[in-house]
Enzyme design. Structure first.
Site, PDB file in Angstrom:
ATOM      1  N   HIS A  92      -6.961  -4.517  -1.592  1.00  0.00           N
ATOM      2  CA  HIS A  92      -6.152  -5.315  -1.998  1.00  0.00           C
ATOM      3  C   HIS A  92      -6.507  -6.302  -3.175  1.00  0.00           C
ATOM      4  O   HIS A  92      -6.192  -7.306  -3.331  1.00  0.00           O
ATOM      5  CB  HIS A  92      -6.379  -6.520  -0.658  1.00  0.00           C
ATOM      6  CG  HIS A  92      -6.178  -5.922   0.645  1.00  0.00           C
ATOM      7  ND1 HIS A  92      -6.999  -5.281   1.358  1.00  0.00           N
ATOM      8  CD2 HIS A  92      -4.800  -5.628   1.190  1.00  0.00           C
ATOM      9  CE1 HIS A  92      -6.404  -5.022   2.436  1.00  0.00           C
ATOM     10  NE2 HIS A  92      -5.103  -5.109   2.352  1.00  0.00           N
TER      11      HIS A  92
ATOM     12  N   HIS B 231       0.785  -1.192  -0.066  1.00  0.00           N
ATOM     13  CA  HIS B 231       0.023   0.023  -0.035  1.00  0.00           C
ATOM     14  C   HIS B 231       0.832   1.523  -0.019  1.00  0.00           C
ATOM     15  O   HIS B 231       0.374   2.209   0.143  1.00  0.00           O
ATOM     16  CB  HIS B 231      -0.820   0.086   1.206  1.00  0.00           C
ATOM     17  CG  HIS B 231      -1.692  -1.172   1.380  1.00  0.00           C
ATOM     18  ND1 HIS B 231      -2.872  -1.364   0.316  1.00  0.00           N
ATOM     19  CD2 HIS B 231      -1.958  -2.113   2.307  1.00  0.00           C
ATOM     20  CE1 HIS B 231      -3.320  -2.581   1.000  1.00  0.00           C
ATOM     21  NE2 HIS B 231      -2.792  -3.138   1.869  1.00  0.00           N
TER      22      HIS B 231
END
Ligand SMILES: Nc1ncnc2c1ncn2[C@@H]1O[C@H](COP(=O)(O)OP(=O)(O)O)[C@@H](O)[C@H]1O
Ligand SMILES: Nc1ncnc2c1ncn2[C@@H]1O[C@H](COP(=O)(O)OP(=O)(O)O)[C@@H](O)[C@H]1O
Ligand SMILES: [Mg+2]
Ligand SMILES: [Mg+2]
Ligand SMILES: [Mg+2]
Ligand SMILES: [Mg+2]
Lengths: 216, 334, 334, 216
Positions: free
Chosen positions: B221, B58
């Site tokens: 995700h 991330h």
């Protein structure tokens, strides 16, 4: 029956091998339902366990210590959802067989019941929510019932693995309620839960390990 | 998918090594656990420690947000996987200065269990008080009545910002937790995905979409979203995202908000500014005041294509914290 | 390729609108020409004006680098196309405070002609002194003997930084030009491309590469590179880039450098840190001191995949300018 | 022959239409050699010219003013490499025919010679460097030579367009020396230069416009 520490380690080694083979399949299931990493996570965790088996645990003869370190190692290597879940399973199982150099029928039953109870407590999932609990809980229940009548671990565990398989298969038709896939709603239908699959594989590997060990 | 990496099993280690070497004056790796990074400047005595973390992939979240005015420490997991309790615990010990530590993390099963175990251990083994705030900003991930089930995505930036500023101002643990919780309660995000990402170890795309499709409300995700739809012009995409956000969290005319238009990885700044432009139109039409704007890739999903819009309502207290300066390797505000 | 845009012919206008609205305290659009943006804070009296610009599609370059310690104004062209003289000239007039203006831009035929015409007009029509520094950092674009033919890529960031700091410190035009020219002379960049970008108006990929190929020394508009090669692990890619850079510009043990590992668009921070890690190994082995590092997407080519490495040698003067604070919408340094 | 302002505007309109048709082809050439935008750039520039033709220039009768504003408009709309080049061409051409309401043979010759000279001066490219100069310079030379003998613009310009075509074709086999493609080395061989192509198209469109205008 009796399981030695060496056989217990063979079981763990067999899981290591099996997870490498099933890695892509488990990722594929998780790609449909979650973030696609379940096979990778299992592989990383079991490879770490494998290193311990070849190192620190090489001469360890205490099944409880082996299971405890396997659990802790798995957790430290992966985190993720399944880290705390499987780690708790192996660590609670270890506690149930503390100090045992060999595991007889009763210890083996206690190990797996504690294993499943630990995971349930950690994840707080219920049957029907499309998780590994759909595999593990029917297995533990079947094991307990059958064992109460027979005191025969292999026979009871054989039944337990059958119940686990049915449980695993049942997740295909379920709406997910836990973990990443719970946000999918209807779209979670039609795919088997990856954790339900990996936990079945672990139980099944234990069965094949002890039955082939027995015939030796 | 093509990546500039070496061994796919060592990407997180190599990333951390590079990161630490790029910003030696800002962050350091703990000797006790190489997945625990803390501020190189040492947490001030008497300050509440702010700990963030989660899976890798991330970036700039979460490693990039350790620094003055933001977090004191971060626990780094494998790609898209919560860190285990060990690095969380070690970072907690390193940043606790007797006033306790706040954990801020996204509401995912794995993070809940691992951070939960670490908090328990911090209390039992080291007598450190830990407060936890789970980020649940993603409107698409559960109905309003079940906000506690929602996952955390880009809005975690604002929650961290508010908590980091409150801690920096000397608030005690209860108040830092209260501020972070309020920031979370006042924050909504919704995203859209256009192209998938792939894990270095599998190389396989996280989802499949036709050339004319987009995934609405997807997770960060690559988890599938709530629905697939036709790829629409940017303005219509923003209209949909803003509609869902403002239905879920009505904002009155005259209220102040902070806005984050976040790129998921491969989406260009150009596209994000085009989207922000529409967000501004919508808010202006409603008489809502944009107090501060953030446009860029603040929380990504590897090289995923897509973007999210985050709106945080600001009362006086939160507005001051959003304006508070920060000095992190990947985010500086004067 | 999929993009979050509206009308492909209006992407630059809509981007500018969003950008200006996101940072109203930092930048404003000139009434005279909507492709000319200048600092909202007004250039200080007596300060040399710093003007940058070029085609769009490189964001955060160039629009993101207008602000204290960097540029005073920017002229914005169409995607990958030099701006015409008009916005350059209007921005020049707006930022000239009687001490002249420096133009910093990449060495491309279009930019040379358009900035050249604007400089002539500024002198003839408005009696403004203009100094120009053309950035020529791309090692791959011409042999060493013809450095003046090389094109400018990511290294323009360091040239702008040095000139911006010098102007901020009150240097006169000759000295700002001297500093910028030195920064350019001391800077080398080389890049590698993995996946193409596509213009919004054609949607066609800028080049084609097989799954196992990379383009070495490509330009930052998707111009083909000097050769295609097999896709190599990150460390080997960095070895190649660093080798070519250090052959071209030898750096002695004990010398200080600034490093920029720049992502071209869709390359993740994770990959960039893995690459930086290797750059650090190489420089450390040679006893070269990294004075400051920059890792991220500082100059992109829309959503192109790939990265470049830039090394700038730092004498005392340049080192101080690299450390000089900056406060731009897309780049802040304390 | 004589060209009125209306016919001059028809020429520009024809270029507008033609560039829309050739846009993709020109981008394709530029993708191989440069940054892939030549067609887009030409289209943006000529669309801007088109707006002026339909607006400000609607009633303009002065060919020089038309050409001047076309050049300035093209430049303001595109910048790029070809902005200053083509703009200088049209603006220098305008200067050569200042104040003319109609263009006779001599004015037309002067217009195109000035057009090419302006571009050469602006870009400083030489024949053989793989640019639009490889199209334009042979055209201008042929026009001048032939016109010196005949004073017949149409005949001379017909020859010029043939020379332009040969020049354009010759760029396919050239190593690039100017602009973006000059960094390609050997890889620039085998593709026609986009600017050489677009400048040929402009000359060719002028020829077809005046020959069809003549037959009316
Ligand atoms: N609360 C829970 N209880 C039991 N199992 C769970 C729970 N949450 C998730 N799981 C299991 O974890 C699996 C996903 O594991 P994995 O992909 O490795 O982790 P992550 O979701 O963090 O990526 C699911 O398929 C599910 O079986
Ligand atoms: N110095 C120059 N002189 C003449 N023509 C040039 C020169 N530089 C570039 N060109 C022409 O410009 C063309 C490229 O135009 P275009 O793609 O629109 O601009 P850019 O290169 O800025 O993207 C080339 O094909 C070439 O013919
Ligand atoms: Mg998963
Ligand atoms: Mg995961
Ligand atoms: Mg161009
Ligand atoms: Mg071009």
């Amino acid at each position: 029956m009796k399981i030695t520490a060496a056989e217990f380690k063979t079981f763990l080694k067999n899981v290591v091998t099996m997870m490498e083979e099933q890695k892509d399949y488990l990722c594929e299931l998780d790609r449909k339902l979650g973030d696609g990493d379940h096979g990778v996570t299992m592989s990383i965790g079991w490879q770490a366990v494998n290193e311990k088996l070849d190192g620190e645990l090489k001469d360890e003869q205490d099944c409880a210590k082996i299971s405890m370190l396997a659990g802790r190692t798995f957790l430290s290597a992966v985190g993720s959802s399944v880290g705390p879940l499987y780690a708790t399973g192996f660590m609670r199982g270890a506690k149930a067989i503390q100090g045992k150099l060999e595991l007889g029928d009763q210890e083996l039953r206690d190990f797996w019941v504690a294993f499943v109870d630990g995971i349930k407590e950690r994840g707080k999932a219920e049957v029907g929510e499309k998780t590994m609990i759909d595999t593990l809980q029917p297995a533990a229940e079947s094991l307990q019932t059958k064992f109460a009548h027979t005191n025969d671990f292999v026979a009871s565990f054989t039944e337990a693995v059958k119940a686990a398989e049915l449980g695993m298969e049942s997740t295909t038709g379920m709406l997910s309620k836990r973990g990443r896939s719970s946000r999918l709603g209807e779209r979670s239908l039609g795919t088997k839960d990856p954790g339900a699959a990996s936990s079945y594989m672990i139980l099944h590997t234990f069965l094949t390990t002890i039955t082939s060990a027995q015939t030796v | 998918m093509k990546k500039l990496i070496n061994d796919p099993t060592r990407v997180v280690e190599e990333m951390i090594e590079g990161y630490i070497k790029a910003y030696p004056k800002h962050v350091r790796q703990l000797a006790e656990n190489d997945r625990a990074l803390v501020t190189a400047k040492e947490t001030r005595n008497g300050k509440v420690g702010v700990l963030i973390g989660g899976g890798s992939g991330h970036e700039p979240a979460f490693i990039g947000y350790v620094g003055a005015g933001m977090a004191d420490g971060v626990a780094v997991g494998n790609i898209f996987a919560s860190p285990p309790p060990d690095p969380i615990l070690e970072a907690t010990k390193a940043i606790d200065k007797g006033k306790g530590v706040i954990y801020i993390y996204g509401n995912y099963a794995g993070d809940v269990m691992n951070f939960g175990m670490a908090a328990e251990l911090a209390d039992l083994e080291s007598d450190i008080r830990v407060g936890s705030v789970l980020v649940t900003d993603d409107v698409a991930s559960a109905p309003k009545e079940e906000k506690q089930k929602r996952r955390g995505i880009a809005g975690e930036f604002f929650v961290t910002k508010a908590a980091g500023a409150a801690a920096d101002k000397g608030y005690n643990l209860e108040d830092v937790v209260r501020v972070a919780q309020k920031a979370n309660d006042y924050t909504r995000t919704m995203g859209v995905g256009l192209t998938p990402c792939s894990l270095p170890q599998t190389g396989k795309p996280s989802f499949e979409l036709a050339d004319n499709e987009m995934e609405i409300g997807l997770g960060h995700h690559g988890e599938p979203g709530i629905e697939k739809g036709d790829l629409l012009p940017a303005d219509q995409v923003v209209d949909r995202l803003m509609h869902d956000i403002l239905i879920d969290m009505p904002v009155e005319s005259g209220e102040k908000v902070a806005v984050l238009v976040n790129g998921l990885g491969s989406t260009t700044n150009m596209e994000l500014y085009i989207m922000f432009r529409r967000v501004e139109h919508i808010l202006r039409d409603k008489g809502i005041i944009i107090h501060r704007s953030y446009v860029g890739s603040y929380s990504t999903s590897l090289e995923m294509g897509g973007a999210s819009v985050t709106i945080t309502r600001l009362d006086e207290e939160l507005a001051a914290f959003i304006d508070h300066p920060a000095d992190c390797p990947l985010y500086v505000q004067k």
